[in-house]
Scaffold this active site. Structure first.
Site, mmCIF file in Angstrom:
data_model
loop_
_atom_site.group_PDB
_atom_site.id
_atom_site.type_symbol
_atom_site.label_atom_id
_atom_site.label_comp_id
_atom_site.label_asym_id
_atom_site.label_seq_id
_atom_site.Cartn_x
_atom_site.Cartn_y
_atom_site.Cartn_z
ATOM 1 N N TYR A 139 0.834 -1.215 -0.321
ATOM 2 C CA TYR A 139 -0.109 -0.531 -0.399
ATOM 3 C C TYR A 139 0.428 1.309 -0.112
ATOM 4 C CZ TYR A 139 0.246 -0.845 4.931
ATOM 5 O OH TYR A 139 1.530 -1.183 6.286
ATOM 6 N N GLY A 140 2.579 0.750 0.091
ATOM 7 C CA GLY A 140 3.106 2.173 -0.175
ATOM 8 C C GLY A 140 4.389 2.091 -0.676
ATOM 9 N N THR A 141 5.327 2.110 -0.156
ATOM 10 C CA THR A 141 6.786 2.242 -1.373
ATOM 11 C C THR A 141 7.008 1.451 -2.038
ATOM 12 O OG1 THR A 141 8.335 2.236 0.169
ATOM 13 C CG2 THR A 141 7.754 4.635 0.394
ATOM 14 N N LEU A 142 6.468 0.229 -1.430
ATOM 15 C CA LEU A 142 6.557 -1.104 -2.265
ATOM 16 C C LEU A 142 5.578 -0.962 -3.552
ATOM 17 C CD1 LEU A 142 6.813 -3.452 0.411
ATOM 18 C CD2 LEU A 142 8.194 -3.455 -1.802
ATOM 19 N N GLU B 53 10.614 -4.502 5.775
ATOM 20 C CA GLU B 53 10.033 -3.770 6.628
ATOM 21 C C GLU B 53 10.195 -4.070 8.116
ATOM 22 O OE1 GLU B 53 7.963 -1.638 5.925
ATOM 23 O OE2 GLU B 53 6.979 -2.504 3.800
#
Length: 130
Positions: free
Chosen positions: A17-20, A82
């Protein structure tokens, strides 16, 4: 069988949901993974942590995710990124849980720290908030 092999047999997908996500700075950590599709997960709420978002297991209007098919080696790399510790999941930056998506169950990294001082991402899309 080690825990990564067991975890990937349990669930060979991850939701990000983010930087990936595609076009974001950490997407290269998913090298070799196959994009299955997109979804909005109402089971998580996103918070703006500045340079990246964090998700908490809390109802929302839907958080935008991409779902990828992964293998044990890719899951290991994601756990490193993570700061997820299998032996002590509450001690890392993120824990992970299996959540239902329209493309089947997928691992999702959940932020461990308190988010009371952080802003909720009301749109459910970190890319809109960043």
């Amino acid at each position: 069988m080690n825990h990564l092999q067991s975890d990937i047999q349990r669930c060979p997908r991850v939701s990000v949901y983010g930087t990936l996500k595609q076009g974001q700075r950490n997407h290269h950590w998913l090298e070799g993974a196959t994009l299955i599709g997109h979804d909005r997960l109402a089971a998580i709420t996103l918070y703006d942590l500045g340079p990246y978002p964090g998700a908490k297991l809390a109802p929302s209007n839907g958080s935008v995710v991409e779902i990828y098919a992964i293998n044990a080696q890719q899951l290991k790399r994601l756990d490193q990124l993570e700061d997820y510790f299998h032996h002590a999941p509450n001690e890392g930056v993120y824990d992970r849980a299996v959540l239902a998506t329209r493309h089947g169950e997928a691992w999702c990294y959940l932020f461990n720290a308190n988010v009371e001082e952080q802003s909720k991402i009301s749109s459910g899309d970190w890319q809109d908030a960043s």
